[in-house]
Scaffold this motif. Structure first.
Motif, short mmCIF file in Angstrom:
data_model
loop_
_atom_site.label_atom_id
_atom_site.label_comp_id
_atom_site.label_asym_id
_atom_site.label_seq_id
_atom_site.Cartn_x
_atom_site.Cartn_y
_atom_site.Cartn_z
N MET A 502 0.85 -1.19 0.00
CA MET A 502 0.00 0.00 0.00
C MET A 502 0.88 1.23 0.00
SD MET A 502 -2.60 0.86 2.99
CE MET A 502 -3.29 2.44 3.32
N VAL A 504 0.64 5.33 0.39
CA VAL A 504 -0.24 6.41 0.78
C VAL A 504 0.27 7.70 0.16
CG1 VAL A 504 -1.25 7.60 2.73
CG2 VAL A 504 -0.57 5.21 2.94
N VAL A 505 -0.60 8.40 -0.49
CA VAL A 505 -0.20 9.72 -0.98
C VAL A 505 -1.08 10.74 -0.28
CG1 VAL A 505 -0.14 11.23 -2.96
CG2 VAL A 505 0.59 8.88 -3.18
N SER A 506 -0.46 11.56 0.49
CA SER A 506 -1.24 12.56 1.21
C SER A 506 -1.12 13.93 0.60
CB SER A 506 -0.83 12.58 2.69
OG SER A 506 0.37 11.90 2.89
N PHE A 512 -0.22 12.85 -7.74
CA PHE A 512 0.66 12.08 -8.62
C PHE A 512 0.45 10.60 -8.32
CE2 PHE A 512 3.65 10.74 -5.37
CZ PHE A 512 3.41 11.66 -4.37
N GLN B 174 9.38 7.37 -0.74
CA GLN B 174 8.48 6.52 0.02
C GLN B 174 8.95 6.42 1.45
OE1 GLN B 174 8.45 3.24 -3.04
NE2 GLN B 174 6.89 2.52 -1.61
N LYS B 185 2.88 -0.94 4.10
CA LYS B 185 2.36 0.39 3.81
C LYS B 185 3.50 1.37 3.67
CE LYS B 185 -1.91 0.70 6.37
NZ LYS B 185 -2.60 1.42 7.42
N SER B 186 3.32 2.29 2.80
CA SER B 186 4.30 3.37 2.74
C SER B 186 3.59 4.65 2.33
CB SER B 186 5.40 3.03 1.75
OG SER B 186 4.85 2.80 0.49
N TYR B 187 4.15 5.75 2.74
CA TYR B 187 3.61 7.05 2.36
C TYR B 187 4.50 7.58 1.25
CZ TYR B 187 0.35 7.20 6.22
OH TYR B 187 -0.69 6.92 7.06
N VAL B 188 3.86 8.10 0.26
CA VAL B 188 4.62 8.48 -0.93
C VAL B 188 4.59 9.99 -1.13
CG1 VAL B 188 4.96 8.01 -3.36
CG2 VAL B 188 3.93 6.30 -1.90
N PHE B 189 5.72 10.53 -1.46
CA PHE B 189 5.82 11.95 -1.75
C PHE B 189 6.34 12.13 -3.16
CE2 PHE B 189 5.93 11.55 2.73
CZ PHE B 189 5.27 12.67 3.22
N MET B 203 1.19 15.30 6.28
CA MET B 203 0.95 14.26 5.30
C MET B 203 1.28 12.88 5.85
SD MET B 203 2.19 15.99 1.87
CE MET B 203 1.44 17.49 1.29
N LEU B 204 2.21 12.84 6.77
CA LEU B 204 2.56 11.56 7.37
C LEU B 204 1.60 11.24 8.51
CD1 LEU B 204 6.43 11.75 7.47
CD2 LEU B 204 5.04 10.34 5.99
#
Lengths: 1026, 765
Positions: A502, A504-506, A512, B174, B185-189, B203-204
């Protein structure tokens, strides 16, 4: 032949300004921003053309053959057959067509003696087919029954000076012949008929040449008392109750005496249903949309693909303006073709690509005339003479027809496809197969309602049924998954992974896609990972408290994903609430019921500007279609949220207060249908016409960057767009009017194709021809769409006013120019338009136009947008719902019971009726429903035991239950959308909902009954005539 | 007292201090005339196995602006239980815990041998160490595999309670969530968007850490529970090992003729922002692993078009480096932010081409992080260096410390001008701050976010005593270094070194002052000044400045007759200094020729932080000669040392070069070492290898190991370093059996010295 033509002008180019006679038309102002009268400003008009009539129809059923049968082959689609400027040098006489000179002589000549149809006069009331003003006076052999004209005679009964009498000239409507008014005695079957003034060889489809003459009791206001339309016409009452009536109360007008839609439908089905419709005749009027008939393509596109408001265009702009009948075509380029008809042929010319006219870029079609021994061809649209490429050369036969005529679909058929070359592809690159992205709102509401789980479970099986090209094992479509609330979660479901990942784009401010590889995957390959993911999604968000959502970033993510993968595709967005989280496209509640019925009402329909507008453009540019499934519990600003879907060829589905138990199946059926639909992506369409007229206005779920290219991110089998035509110049009766609709799109396999639909229409200097070849269902489709667009810019009131005015105008023009002179009090309707008023009235009562505060703004906006993409079938059904009695079912019979008119009077207390309009479905149960029926359908002893919110019939093992259920499921199957079955008991509260669909009655939300409307229109006509 | 040599050695061993002058001139004027400033090299955390830390807190002077620590130089009145601060002369009572103090019962900090002492502070919460891996995924498969293995291995080296985090980047950034089970899970920028720390934290989904009065996180324990991105190693090592194992190369396609898109700038920004939001002022290492230059977003160093090469020195001089200024500014700002939070950033750059170290160097330079440069992650250079980051000392503690604050207190006659080293100014003004800035000045406190036992700063002082003021009788100039830091065992510690030097009247006691000159320290200090200047000035200007300083020093202390170069003589304490300067002028720290901007940055980075011994090696590499004639001996770094029958081992700190003379090489090629009767040859061949091995064992970073021979292409490493005493220009050497000529136009030491003498004795200069 030089191929420079299309190379220099790639398919994405705009209109070529240098294109022959179109030059002026591409300039400014083709699109009129305001809602004007249809048939608006005249184009330049160069005097009456020397037209000619052509294309006699084969004898219609029940008619004697025309006395002088056609002496030439009616198939006008033959190449080289057109008597144009480049007549085939060889063997003209042997062509199966008359010598040209014969035509030219015939047109101006006085009509030959009419064929007297005396054999019919005794049995039917022939509607008038009146001669227009330009016609020579009708021949003297006009048959007339004087007794049928009691109109101007004052009746001793009182109001006779106001009342006119009906002479219901129905071909097959016996009930019309016996009006029940005691004071209007019919001495004999009213029989007034004119023999068609035209020479018999030109008599075309006589069944449409009748008019309806209708006597109506109409309250005659003096012109000074005329009040503003939008406000009060709805309030027009039946003569019997109107206070302003001149005489004593009138007895109730018999509703059976006014034209019945169900009857018209039934008649058409009886007459033309099941017969093969061969599209080999120019300007041939097809059967009604409600009629079931197989079609054989012989040079014109089937009516499944194109239907026109009229199949005989007026030759001049003046005529068009005079009658104000809109000239439009409703094109459903992807219409599904029944299994028993041949699917479209795909023509592949290899690397050279399709052959086109050098000047106007029209594609090779039956209207191209081969000359010069087959070395050159003349374009039927712009008359340009082009070289035939060497590989395409073929000799002509003795009729000037190419020898390979029957081998080449593009020469002999009305609809076919070309395989497109790289020149027709984006960036000249081979296209990738499209992708389906499922984007699930996992905010609190959707999780709680169980929707998320429902979707995830369904997707597992649904994805096995992705549409695939005929013959291929599995679908080439890639799938991807996104969940979101305030932030977006992308999933890597690469087949190599043990577990999905997964991401996550916040950063919703600038969206994007975080990954490319593994996001859009082949379902078959990644099945295990996707299963794993779909299992986990409901659990992952089970504890989520997040109730805010974003919306625009979700679509942006889809666009970006497609951009990155260099493909087109479709987004399935399952969304619950108004996007209030801080992100682009954040919305606030702007619902304001106070605006209803004011000049500002239009703002309720207008989408919020800015980011949404831009987003539509981006979507279309990338070929990203958006389907929106809304599950709102309150106002969500559908007008704005549905803006992108409505410009990208997408659909919007709305499930208010969604509950899995009652709405789940309904939603899933929609979803299944939506996913499995046949569809084309990244489409660009162009409608080319022969000289003299051109397409000016376009309505549909489309996007237009310029005035000619229709862009659709996707187009599926249910999407239709409506194109209005205007005159540029005078049309010739001889050559008729041609149109070619070319749709460049990407198949579900990623192939680039061109789908071509050709249609030829007649042109006539006689308005009567036009009225004869009108099609009410298409007309109402056009009016519905144009009205739905108009309410964006004008007060609803004005729009309604214009609609009524135009209705009156169209009918009065007929009356003035085509009908026999008769008493002013008679309402005379053209036969082809005799049920037009009921549709028009229903249209004005439709949710977007009715202007009632009781309807939710979202529902109105939703319906407005749905109408914009509807085809003729859909508008027909929407505006005249099908009310089927089920209480006296013949359980053994295959056939559906005949529907009855949508009026409360048709309901019976002991009856059971099924009503559906393509959007909603009701099962109405009269209070006196027999207990045995109730028992066998619901398994309860009486209606009183019925549960409140049933959405389906229980599956019971008895023939009645089985039959009823099969009827319901059969209807659901046929419609583009699934419908939620609502079971309504007479006098229950939900009956109110049901009643608003009884369109012949006075509407709950303010709207006239059919009768009132007819009276009102009649009054308007009379005002126009005086 | 024994010789100055011994004194210097003893001081260095005890306090980690090497002063340029061990006798201080008593007035400002005289001090400036000494050319080499009064300055020192100070190693704050010099390893002192013999110094057990005391378990209590230091006693501070009660004067608000002094707060000096009680030390052996203070006057103590045991009866009154009062001590006098030797900086501000404030008389302070001892705290109650010192009640039992007496002549015979003194606390450690009063004993002379404890001029350096370490205190353990017990108060305050202890925060775990934090290691945040920031990994570039735009690597070749082989490199990535090697890196993944190294990272997985490193997990076993981390203290089990340390927090660890993982950020990967390529085109996107990420941040991996480590606590979750099931789906990774990862947060992407987005790699192109500069985000503020607040945005990143939002955002995190991090709640901004509540900061306590001292800026310490109040709820560090809570944060540990809530921050999904930093988790204790013992809890997630399995998970993280898998995660690392599954790490794929950046999946975005790289078109022909393009570089992969590498968002290093944003990745760092996210890493810094994450730590900033969760653990400000707690020891944390951001470890950045890159395989190429940043190619997009903020901090981009080169565009992704391969046809546009990365900037060279030539471009920079022509002001033709498009992204240089912007990128440098970006990384500088980030480095300062990081320093404020007390975190440090390591850069492990392994690529064949440049990877943007020039722009990014400040990240490590200002925060005390490491820079390691190699050709590939799949080399032992990287692998062992990386492993050595986690090396442990005699106590089993990691050789790293965090969040150091170095405070300098001076007696009245002296003020501190600045420091050069891996530090940032804390802008603490005070009575001991000089107006005259050298290096990072204007403050008496510096922050050194990452420290290790060899981290050494150059500190510059100014004598402020006026010329006419009397020399304080018997008085001594005193300097106290107070270093507070977070020990790798997570304890807060304070190390205090108090040093004193005698005053000398420069007019009368100039010989004493001269003999107190520490030419090694002075050479390194002047070199640091030179390198510091070279960062901002043109190369030739720096060389000219260095030359002028050298000439002035020779004029001041040389013995000569005016205008007679042959008469010039330097005393023993200065005799090596010109030679150091000669090699310094040729060193990669000041010469950019033959070095890429990245290499220069890399060399300078290490030069300004290593201790004196290592620094000297860097300035003047060590050359050992191995022959059959005797045991290995150090030989002159001169072309004359390159002989046919010798094996040379050169240590330049960055490279270890083993050079086989012509004959030896031939023998080796012929395989004599394999024959039993030439066992001694085999031994000879092995001897330098063993020695090199020994050096490599201790060196951080691992030097590049070069085994070459006469005529070998890699011999250039040696030839470029040695003094070109024989070149093609002085052909008289040809034919002689001594050494090998170097084909260069560089001047030899002899020529250099001749010129120096000429200029020193010239009356006009």
């Amino acid at each position: 032949m030089s191929q420079q033509g299309y190379v220099a002008a790639p398919p994405y180019s705009q209109a070529q300004p240098g294109m022959g006679g179109y030059q002026g038309g591409f300039g400014a102002g083709a699109a009129q921003p305001l809602y004007g009268h249809y048939g608006g400003p005249p184009q330049t008009f160069n005097g009456p053309p020397t037209g000619m009539m052509k294309a006699p129809a084969p004898a219609a059923a029940g008619m004697p053959p025309p006395a002088a049968p056609s002496q030439y082959n009616p198939n006008v689609q033959q190449n080289g057959a057109h008597p144009q400027r480049y007549p085939p040098p060889a063997a003209p006489a042997s062509y199966g067509q008359p010598v040209q000179s014969q035509y030219n002589n015939m047109a101006p000549a006085a009509p030959p003696p009419a064929q007297q149809l005396t054999n019919q006069m005794s049995t039917m009331n022939l509607g008038s087919y009146a001669s227009g003003p330009m016609q020579s006076p009708p021949p003297s052999n006009k048959l007339c029954c004087p007794a049928a004209f009691p109109t101007s005679t004052p009746s001793s009964n009182g109001p006779a000076d106001d009342a006119t009498r009906t002479t219901a000239p129905q071909w097959q409507a016996p009930q019309w012949q016996a009006p029940q008014w005691p004071h209007h005695q019919w001495e004999a079957p009213p029989c007034q008929a004119w023999v068609d003034p035209f020479p018999a060889p030109f008599l075309q489809a006589p069944e449409v040449s009748s008019s309806l003459v209708l006597d109506l009791l109409v309250q005659l206001d003096t012109p000074s008392k005329q009040v503003s339309l939008g406000e009060t016409w709805q309030g027009l009452t039946l003569p019997g109750s109107a206070g302003g009536l001149a005489g004593p109360p009138q007895k109730k007008l018999d509703p059976d005496s006014i034209p019945s839609t169900t009857q018209v439908i039934e008649d058409d089905q009886a007459k033309r249903g099941g017969q093969v419709y061969i599209t080999n005749i120019r300007g041939q009027v097809p059967p009604l949309v409600t009629t079931e008939f197989p079609i054989q393509d012989q040079g014109n596109a089937s009516p499944r693909f194109i239907r026109c408001t009229t199949y005989s265009l007026p030759c001049t702009a003046d005529l068009a303006k005079q009658c104000q009948v809109p000239l439009a075509a409703i094109i459903k380029p992807f219409a599904s073709v029944p299994k028993n008809e041949t699917p479209l042929y795909v023509v592949n010319h290899g690397e050279t690509g399709p052959i086109r006219c050098n000047r106007c870029k029209a594609y090779m079609c039956p209207y191209m005339q081969f000359i010069d021994g087959g070395r050159r061809f003349q374009c039927g649209f712009c008359n340009c003479v082009n070289e035939v490429p060497a590989f395409y050369f073929q000799h002509l036969d003795h009729m000037g027809r190419r020898v390979d005529f029957y081998e080449r679909p593009e020469l002999s058929l009305g609809s076919y496809e070309f395989a497109a070359t790289l020149d027709y592809c984006k960036n000249n690159k081979v296209q990738n197969p499209p992708a389906y992205l499922f984007m699930i709102d996992v905010s609190y509401n959707n999780v709680k309602s169980g929707l998320v789980k429902l979707i995830c479970d369904e997707l597992k099986t649904l994805l096995d049924n992705l549409p695939c090209e005929d013959g291929s094992e599995s679908s080439a479509i890639k799938v991807g998954f996104v969940t979101y609330n305030k932030v977006l979660h992308f999933y890597n479901v690469k087949s190599a992974l043990a577990q999905p990942q997964m991401m996550v784009v916040s950063d919703t401010a600038e969206m994007f896609v975080p990954l490319l590889d593994g996001f859009l995957v082949n379902y078959q390959d990644s099945r295990a990972v996707i299963y794993n993911l779909l299992d986990q999604i409901p659990d992952m968000f089970a504890d989520s408290n997040e109730s805010e959502t974003v919306f625009v970033p979700v679509i942006q993510a889809g666009v970006e994903a497609f951009k990155a993968a260099e493909c087109s595709g479709k987004l399935f967005i399952f969304h619950s609430s108004m996007p209030t989280a801080e992100a682009p496209g954040k919305l606030k509640n702007r619902d304001d019921k106070k605006l209803v019925n004011t000049d500002k009402e239009k703002t309720l329909f207008q989408p919020q500007k800015g980011v949404y507008e831009q987003l539509s453009k981006e979507c279309v540019a990338q070929g990203c279609c958006v389907d929106l499934f809304l599950f709102p519990s309150q106002y969500v600003d559908v007008a704005t949220m549905a803006d992108v879907p409505s410009h990208t060829g997408g659909s919007v589905y709305k499930y208010n207060n969604f509950q899995v138990e009652t709405d789940g199946e309904h939603f899933l059926t929609d979803l299944r249908k939506d996913v499995q639909k046949s569809i084309g992506f990244d489409a660009i369409m162009r409608v080319r016409t022969s000289t003299g007229f051109r397409a000016t206005e376009f309505f549909g779920a489309i996007h237009m960057n310029n005035t000619t290219d229709i862009e659709m991110a996707a187009v599926d089998c249910d999407k239709a767009l409506t194109v209005e035509f205007k005159h540029d110049d005078t049309l010739s009766e001889e050559t008729g009017a041609l149109m070619q609709c070319a749709l460049l799109y990407t198949t579900i396999n990623g192939q680039r194709r061109l789908r071509i639909h050709n249609l030829s229409l007649n042109c006539s200097l006689q308005l009567s021809e036009l009225y004869k070849s009108c099609e009410t269902d298409s007309l109402i489709n056009f009016f519905a769409k144009s009205a739905c667009r108009a309410i964006l810019n004008q007060p609803v009131k004005n729009v309604r006013e214009i609609l009524v005015n135009q209705t009156a105008h169209m009918l009065s023009c007929y009356r003035k120019n085509c009908a026999t002179p008769s008493a002013a009090s008679q309402l005379i309707l053209p036969d082809a338009m005799k049920v037009f008023p009921v549709y028009m009235n229903s249209l004005m009562k439709s949710a977007p136009l009715v202007g009632s505060t009781e309807l939710s703004t979202d529902d109105r906006a939703h319906q407005r947008l749905s109408i914009m993409a509807m085809g003729v079938e859909d508008t027909q059904l929407l505006l005249y719902p099908r009310l089927t009695p089920l209480h006296n079912l013949d359980v053994g019979s295959e056939a559906l019971p005949a529907p009855v008119r949508c009026s409360e009077e048709r309901l019976s207390e002991s009856g059971m009726f099924l009503l559906e309009n393509g959007q909603s479905m009701f099962l109405w149960l009269g209070l006196g429903s027999p207990p045995d029926i109730v028992q066998s359908l619901f398994n309860v002893p009486s209606l009183a035991h019925l549960q409140g919110n049933m959405s389906a019939l229980p599956e019971l093992d008895n023939p009645l239950s089985a039959k009823v259920r099969s009827i319901i499921s059969g209807l659901m199957e046929k419609r583009p959308n699934s419908m939620k079955l609502q079971i309504v008991r007479q006098k229950d509260k939900p009956e109110m909902l049901f009643r608003q669909f009884l369109v012949e009655d006075k509407s709950l939300h303010g709207g006239a009954s059919y009768m009132d409307f007819l009276c009102y229109v009649h009054r308007e006509i009379r005002l126009l005539l005086t | 007292m024994a010789t100055y040599q011994e004194f210097i050695q003893q001081n260095e061993d005890r306090d980690g201090v090497r002063f340029s002058w061990n006798l201080w001139p008593s007035s400002r004027l005289e001090a400036t005339r000494l050319v080499v400033p009064v300055s020192c090299l100070f190693t704050p955390l010099k390893e002192r196995p013999d110094l057990p830390p005391v378990q209590y807190e230091p006693v501070l002077c009660s004067r608000a602006n002094c707060k000096a620590v009680l030390n052996p130089l203070c006057q103590v009145d045991f009866r009154a239980k009062i001590w006098a601060c030797n900086f501000c002369f404030q008389r302070n009572p001892f705290p109650p815990s010192y009640a039992g103090i007496s002549d015979v019962n003194q606390p450690a900090e009063l004993m002379p041998q404890f001029s350096t002492i370490e205190y353990i502070v017990q108060r305050g919460p202890t925060a775990p160490l934090i290691f945040l891996y920031v990994v570039d995924t735009c690597l070749e498969e082989e490199d990535l595999q090697a890196l993944k293995e190294s990272l997985q291995m490193s997990l076993s080296l981390l203290p089990p309670n340390a927090l660890v985090g993982l950020i990967t980047f390529g085109r996107m950034v990420q941040v991996h969530e480590l606590s979750c089970e099931g789906i990774a899970k990862s947060y992407v920028f987005r790699g192109t968007k500069d985000l503020t720390s607040k945005q990143i934290q939002e955002m995190l989904g991090l709640k901004p850490a509540a900061t306590g009065p001292q800026g310490r996180p109040q709820a560090a324990q809570d944060a540990e529970a809530t921050c999904k991105f930093l988790q204790p190693v013992h809890r997630v090592d399995m998970n993280l090992t898998d995660l690392l194992g599954e790490l794929q190369r950046d999946p975005w396609p790289v078109p022909q003729g393009k570089r992969p898109l590498r968002s290093t700038g944003v990745a760092l920004s996210v890493a810094v922002g994450l730590l900033e939001g969760t653990y400000p002022n707690t020891g944390a290492r951001v470890m950045l692993f890159i395989g190429g230059p940043p190619t997009q977003g903020p901090g981009m160093v080169v565009g992704d078009e391969l046809k546009l090469p990365i900037r060279s020195w030539h471009d920079i001089q022509k002001d033709n480096a498009r992204h240089l200024k912007k990128a440098t500014k970006y990384y500088e700002a980030m480095a300062n932010r990081t320093a404020v939070n007390g975190h440090c950033i390591d850069i492990y750059a392994c690529a064949l081409d440049q990877s943007g170290l020039l722009e990014m160097k400040c990240l490590s330079n200002l925060t005390g992080g490491h820079i390691v440069m190699g050709d590939s992650f799949n080399t032992s250079l990287f692998k062992q260096t990386f492993q050595r980051v986690f090396s442990k000392d005699y106590n089993g503690d990691f050789r790293m410390a965090f969040g150091g604050v170095l405070e300098v207190k001076t007696s009245r006659e002296v003020k501190v001008c600045g420091a050069i080293g891996p530090c940032v100014s804390l802008n603490a003004k005070g009575p001991s701050v000089s107006e005259n800035e050298m290096g990072t000045g204007g403050t008496s406190q510096w922050k050194i976010c990452g420290l290790n036992p060899s981290t050494t700063l150059a500190m510059f002082f100014e004598v402020v005593n006026q010329h006419n003021a009397p020399v304080p009788q018997g008085g001594r100039g005193v300097i106290q270094f107070v270093t507070q830091y977070q020990h790798s065992s997570t304890q807060r510690r304070i190390r205090v070194s108090t040093v004193a030097r005698n005053w000398a009247d420069a007019q009368t006691q100039i010989q004493h002052i001269e003999s107190s000159f520490d030419q090694e320290a002075a050479a390194v200090i002047m070199a640091r000044l030179g390198v510091f200047r070279a960062e901002s000035e043109e190369g030739p200007d720096v060389l000219r400045w260095l030359d002028r300083q050298l000439i002035r020093l020779c004029q001041k202390f040389g013995q000569f007759n005016k205008d007679d170069p042959t008469s010039f003589k330097l005393s023993e304490s200065l005799s090596l200094y010109p030679q150091f300067m000669f090699h310094l002028r040729r060193s990669p720290f000041l010469q950019v020729f033959n070095n890429s901007p990245d290499e220069s940055s890399y060399y300078r980075h290490h030069f300004v932080r290593q201790d004196l011994t290592q620094s000297l090696i860097m300035v003047q590499p060590i050359l050992y000669s191995y022959s059959f004639h005797g045991p290995p001996e150090p030989v002159l770094l001169d072309s004359s040392s390159i002989l046919q029958d010798r094996i040379l081992l050169m240590d330049t700190f960055f490279q270890l070069v083993i050079y086989h003379g012509e004959t030896i090489a031939q023998w080796r090629k012929a395989g004599y070492q394999e024959l039993a009767e030439y066992e001694n040859f085999k031994q000879l061949l092995l001897a330098p290898l063993d020695d090199a091995q020994e050096i490599m064992q201790t060196r951080f970073p691992m030097p590049r190991y070069v085994d070459t021979e006469h005529g070998g292409s890699q011999a250039r490493f040696l030839l470029s370093k040695v003094n070109p005493s024989q070149t093609h220009n002085n052909l008289y050497a040809w034919g002689q059996e001594t050494g090998a000529p170097i084909l260069t136009d560089d001047v030899s030491l002899q020529v250099f010295m001749d010129h120096l003498k000429k200029l020193a004795v010239s009356s006009s200069a």
